[in-house]
Design an enzyme around this catalytic site. Structure first.
Site, PDB file in Angstrom:
ATOM      1  N   THR A  57       0.797  -1.065   0.033  1.00 20.20           N
ATOM      2  CA  THR A  57      -0.018   0.021   0.061  1.00 20.20           C
ATOM      3  C   THR A  57       1.288   1.260   0.008  1.00 20.20           C
ATOM      4  OG1 THR A  57      -0.171   0.198   2.275  1.00 20.20           O
ATOM      5  CG2 THR A  57      -2.048  -1.248   1.139  1.00 20.20           C
ATOM      6  N   ARG A  58       1.802   1.218  -0.017  1.00 16.35           N
ATOM      7  CA  ARG A  58       2.852   2.146   0.733  1.00 16.35           C
ATOM      8  C   ARG A  58       3.216   3.268   1.407  1.00 16.35           C
ATOM      9  NH1 ARG A  58       3.822  -0.930  -3.540  1.00 16.35           N
ATOM     10  NH2 ARG A  58       5.886   0.123  -5.428  1.00 16.35           N
TER      11      ARG A  58
END
Length: 276
Positions: A240-241
């Site tokens: 998802t960073r």
């Protein structure tokens, strides 16, 4: 008339061969070979913006409870041991070493970590190289490890000091003889005419030290460094960073450990989670 035109073209073709062939031969072979390779290579666009890969899932987040110790050196040892035993990681000890001039102009290169303990992280190089000159005038550095398969990275910042001559000499003679000779023949970061210059120097020293019992002396301009850490950051990538970043650093005078934003580690180490 048509026949005459054809004869004229043939004459031009012959003339062009006479003119251009010597010109091509006058160029260095390497340059001509480079041009030939370039003419066959693809210079099409690369979709860099579209390069994207998944990292860890939320179930594999790196939490404070996952720390093996409040000592970042112990945490680093744990991650390094895992990286070194993971298939597909050829050199777990490869690290980017960033240095800078006194006025802040940076440079970076990949070197190999050759030891670490509570006093710091060791590597060896040429003292007269670009990195050596920069460390002489600005003894601060940053080390970065990146283990892609594990989606993990470690960043270390600190001051740099030279190792003792005895330490450097002992490590120098632990290297393969070919590597010892390689250190002796290369005045690192200085221009040379071609590779053959190095090969000639190598052959000279191979002959000089052909007796395998003979000792190859360590050059005075070659030796070790130690990066004394002031901060060590552990990074783990998330798909998802929303990456995990836990930073260990030396505590500052007067700051308070509240157990929320700032946590107490071992000794004078404290740690905190950073936004990705």
């Amino acid at each position: 008339m048509l026949l005459g035109h054809i004869r004229h073209l043939r004459g031009v073709a012959k003339l062009s061969l006479v003119i251009t062939r010597p010109l091509l031969q006058s160029q260095p072979f390497a340059d001509h070979d480079f041009r030939t390779k370039m003419s066959h290579s693809s210079l099409g666009p690369i979709d860099l913006a579209g390069m994207r890969k998944p990292y860890k899932s939320d179930r594999e987040a790196f939490l404070e409870s996952d720390l093996v110790s409040g000592n970042p050196l112990q945490q680093f040892s744990d991650w390094m041991r895992m990286a070194a035993s993971t298939d597909g990681i050829g050199e777990a000890n490869a690290m980017t070493l960033a240095t800078s001039t006194r006025d802040g102009f940076p440079s970076a290169r990949v070197v190999l970590l050759k030891g670490f303990d509570e006093s710091g992280f060791k590597f060896y190089s040429n003292y007269e190289s670009r990195k050596g000159r920069e460390l002489s005038e600005n003894p601060r550095a940053c080390l970065v490890f990146y283990w892609e398969i594990l989606s993990r990275s470690v960043r270390i910042q600190g001051t740099v000091e030279q190792l003792s001559k005895d330490d450097s000499t002992e490590y120098f003679h632990s290297r393969p003889r070919g590597s010892q000779i390689g250190a002796c023949i290369s005045h690192q970061s200085t221009p040379i005419e071609n590779r053959q210059v190095l090969i000639d120097r190598e052959n000279h020293l191979k002959e000089k030290y052909k007796d395998t019992e003979s000792v190859i002396p360590k050059p005075d301009y070659w030796g070790g460094y130690r990066v004394v850490p002031e901060s060590i950051e552990f990074w783990q990538g998330q798909s998802t960073r929303i990456h995990d970043r836990i930073l260990f650093r030396k505590s500052r005078i007067g700051e308070k450990v509240d157990g929320k934003l700032l946590h107490q580690g071992e000794g004078d180490w404290v740690y905190e989670r950073l936004s990705p």
